[in-house]
Design a protein around this motif. Structure first.
Motif, PDB file in Angstrom:
ATOM      1  N   LEU A 128       0.874  -1.166   0.000  1.00  0.00           N
ATOM      2  CA  LEU A 128       0.000   0.000   0.000  1.00  0.00           C
ATOM      3  C   LEU A 128       0.912   1.218   0.000  1.00  0.00           C
ATOM      4  O   LEU A 128       1.687   1.420   0.946  1.00  0.00           O
ATOM      5  CB  LEU A 128      -0.899  -0.002   1.235  1.00  0.00           C
ATOM      6  CG  LEU A 128      -1.854   1.184   1.407  1.00  0.00           C
ATOM      7  CD1 LEU A 128      -2.880   1.226   0.278  1.00  0.00           C
ATOM      8  CD2 LEU A 128      -2.541   1.118   2.763  1.00  0.00           C
ATOM      9  N   SER A 129       0.875   2.022  -1.079  1.00  0.00           N
ATOM     10  CA  SER A 129       1.916   3.033  -1.284  1.00  0.00           C
ATOM     11  C   SER A 129       1.359   4.343  -1.818  1.00  0.00           C
ATOM     12  O   SER A 129       0.258   4.403  -2.377  1.00  0.00           O
ATOM     13  CB  SER A 129       2.970   2.517  -2.276  1.00  0.00           C
ATOM     14  OG  SER A 129       3.552   1.322  -1.845  1.00  0.00           O
ATOM     15  N   HIS A 130       2.169   5.367  -1.649  1.00  0.00           N
ATOM     16  CA  HIS A 130       1.918   6.699  -2.202  1.00  0.00           C
ATOM     17  C   HIS A 130       3.131   7.123  -3.024  1.00  0.00           C
ATOM     18  O   HIS A 130       4.273   6.901  -2.614  1.00  0.00           O
ATOM     19  CB  HIS A 130       1.694   7.713  -1.075  1.00  0.00           C
ATOM     20  CG  HIS A 130       1.791   9.145  -1.524  1.00  0.00           C
ATOM     21  ND1 HIS A 130       0.732   9.831  -2.058  1.00  0.00           N
ATOM     22  CD2 HIS A 130       2.847  10.005  -1.526  1.00  0.00           C
ATOM     23  CE1 HIS A 130       1.112  11.065  -2.362  1.00  0.00           C
ATOM     24  NE2 HIS A 130       2.395  11.199  -2.048  1.00  0.00           N
ATOM     25  N   PHE A 162      -2.699   0.202  -4.227  1.00  0.00           N
ATOM     26  CA  PHE A 162      -2.246  -1.054  -3.636  1.00  0.00           C
ATOM     27  C   PHE A 162      -1.822  -1.997  -4.751  1.00  0.00           C
ATOM     28  O   PHE A 162      -2.322  -1.928  -5.875  1.00  0.00           O
ATOM     29  CB  PHE A 162      -3.291  -1.687  -2.700  1.00  0.00           C
ATOM     30  CG  PHE A 162      -4.551  -2.177  -3.362  1.00  0.00           C
ATOM     31  CD1 PHE A 162      -4.568  -3.366  -4.072  1.00  0.00           C
ATOM     32  CD2 PHE A 162      -5.740  -1.462  -3.247  1.00  0.00           C
ATOM     33  CE1 PHE A 162      -5.722  -3.845  -4.658  1.00  0.00           C
ATOM     34  CE2 PHE A 162      -6.910  -1.924  -3.835  1.00  0.00           C
ATOM     35  CZ  PHE A 162      -6.893  -3.123  -4.540  1.00  0.00           C
ATOM     36  N   GLU A 163      -0.892  -2.850  -4.417  1.00  0.00           N
ATOM     37  CA  GLU A 163      -0.264  -3.740  -5.407  1.00  0.00           C
ATOM     38  C   GLU A 163      -0.156  -5.137  -4.811  1.00  0.00           C
ATOM     39  O   GLU A 163       0.271  -5.295  -3.661  1.00  0.00           O
ATOM     40  CB  GLU A 163       1.127  -3.203  -5.742  1.00  0.00           C
ATOM     41  CG  GLU A 163       1.986  -4.135  -6.597  1.00  0.00           C
ATOM     42  CD  GLU A 163       3.438  -3.700  -6.561  1.00  0.00           C
ATOM     43  OE1 GLU A 163       3.846  -2.926  -7.446  1.00  0.00           O
ATOM     44  OE2 GLU A 163       4.164  -4.123  -5.633  1.00  0.00           O
ATOM     45  N   LEU A 164      -0.531  -6.134  -5.588  1.00  0.00           N
ATOM     46  CA  LEU A 164      -0.414  -7.529  -5.164  1.00  0.00           C
ATOM     47  C   LEU A 164       0.476  -8.260  -6.159  1.00  0.00           C
ATOM     48  O   LEU A 164       0.224  -8.226  -7.366  1.00  0.00           O
ATOM     49  CB  LEU A 164      -1.784  -8.204  -5.105  1.00  0.00           C
ATOM     50  CG  LEU A 164      -1.791  -9.677  -4.678  1.00  0.00           C
ATOM     51  CD1 LEU A 164      -1.266  -9.836  -3.249  1.00  0.00           C
ATOM     52  CD2 LEU A 164      -3.183 -10.276  -4.816  1.00  0.00           C
ATOM     53  N   THR A 180      -2.090  -3.944  -9.924  1.00  0.00           N
ATOM     54  CA  THR A 180      -2.073  -2.664  -9.209  1.00  0.00           C
ATOM     55  C   THR A 180      -3.406  -1.962  -9.399  1.00  0.00           C
ATOM     56  O   THR A 180      -3.907  -1.854 -10.526  1.00  0.00           O
ATOM     57  CB  THR A 180      -0.950  -1.752  -9.736  1.00  0.00           C
ATOM     58  OG1 THR A 180       0.314  -2.396  -9.565  1.00  0.00           O
ATOM     59  CG2 THR A 180      -0.935  -0.429  -8.982  1.00  0.00           C
ATOM     60  N   TYR A 181      -3.977  -1.518  -8.288  1.00  0.00           N
ATOM     61  CA  TYR A 181      -5.188  -0.706  -8.359  1.00  0.00           C
ATOM     62  C   TYR A 181      -4.898   0.653  -7.750  1.00  0.00           C
ATOM     63  O   TYR A 181      -4.499   0.757  -6.584  1.00  0.00           O
ATOM     64  CB  TYR A 181      -6.355  -1.366  -7.626  1.00  0.00           C
ATOM     65  CG  TYR A 181      -7.621  -0.537  -7.714  1.00  0.00           C
ATOM     66  CD1 TYR A 181      -8.359  -0.511  -8.888  1.00  0.00           C
ATOM     67  CD2 TYR A 181      -8.047   0.235  -6.634  1.00  0.00           C
ATOM     68  CE1 TYR A 181      -9.501   0.259  -8.997  1.00  0.00           C
ATOM     69  CE2 TYR A 181      -9.188   1.013  -6.731  1.00  0.00           C
ATOM     70  CZ  TYR A 181      -9.908   1.022  -7.914  1.00  0.00           C
ATOM     71  OH  TYR A 181     -11.036   1.792  -8.018  1.00  0.00           O
TER      72      TYR A 181
END
Length: 278
Positions: A128-130, A162-164, A180-181
């Motif tokens: 979970l990133s910015h 967020f990325e899985l 990635t969403y």
């Protein structure tokens, strides 16, 4: 009585399980995906056909890790920058643009105890990133007019996502997928869903501390329409194959710019990279 016996068996297995917990372990549960552009790096990438280079300063760390038998899971944090510089005379490197990423991550992996199993390891990383992007004073023309180079003025660019990234490891080969969403982005016309596939292969048959590698990453990003970003790394790592070390590698990239201030610009280049691996 059957339920009681089942509970006794469950708690017996839980007590006997080999568990280990760590705060701030020395290494990462899941190593960065080698050719993926959004990974923590400490190094330089020098373009061979243009007087530009990228400076990466960043780190990921596991804050907490727990191991239960062959299952490991972790919680960590990411904080890094990737910076566009120009090479000029007298060893000057004006900073053109810089991107910042920070966030948290969760990792999980299962390592097969069966040496004859086809798959050695399976796992996933969730982030979970910015990201925010900025022009810097090196993008100003040094003439007295002080105009922006190519009339490319600063603009607002940021995204939260967020990325899985699930993966499997087969011997020295790691295969992965990515989704990635982007749940918030500025400018708003950028698409919210990205898709990814790739691999990295570290050949460990030469030495414990000299490891040739090759990696490829394909990412489909949506800017008005879907386009493909291709990234290839090939080189030699000195140090631990699955841990800390130093890498020298060839890097090829084609696709949209990784720098947010140039997000809709197409880029294609070859480069020489140097990296201190985490």
């Amino acid at each position: 009585m059957k339920r009681i016996a089942a509970l006794i068996l469950f708690f017996t297995l839980l007590v006997n399980a080999q568990t280990k917990s760590e705060l701030f372990p020395d290494n990462l549960t899941i190593q960065p995906f080698t050719a993926n552009m959004l990974e923590p790096k400490l190094g330089f990438v020098f373009q061979t056909s243009k007087s530009e280079l990228r400076l990466d300063i960043g780190s990921s760390m596991d804050i907490y890790r727990k191991q239960v038998d062959n299952l490991t899971y972790s919680f960590g944090a990411d904080l890094f920058t990737y910076t566009l510089l120009r090479s000029e005379d007298d060893f000057h490197f004006p900073v053109d643009a810089v991107d910042y990423l920070f966030g948290v991550n969760v990792g999980i992996k299962y390592q097969s105890p069966d040496k004859n199993c086809f798959i050695d390891e399976i796992g996933a990383r969730f982030r979970l990133s910015h990201i925010s992007a900025h022009m810097v004073d090196g993008h100003l023309d040094p003439s007295p007019d002080k105009i922006w180079i190519d009339n490319q003025e600063p603009r607002v660019y940021s995204r939260e996502f967020f990325e899985l990234m699930p993966y499997v490891r087969i011997n020295d080969l790691r295969l992965y997928l990515g989704f990635t969403y982007i749940y918030h982005v500025d400018p708003g016309h950028i698409g919210k869903e990205n898709y990814q596939v790739g691999f990295d292969y570290f050949y460990k048959g030469i030495s414990d501390y000299v490891t040739p590698f090759i990696a490829y990453d394909l990412k489909l990003i949506n800017i008005d329409k879907y386009t493909a970003n291709n990234s290839i790394n090939a080189g030699i790592k000195f140090g631990k194959p699955n841990g800390k070390g130093f890498s020298v590698y060839y890097h090829y990239y084609s696709g949209k710019s990784v720098h947010g201030e140039y997000y809709e610009f197409n880029r294609e280049y070859s480069a020489l990279g140097f990296n201190l691996d985490l």
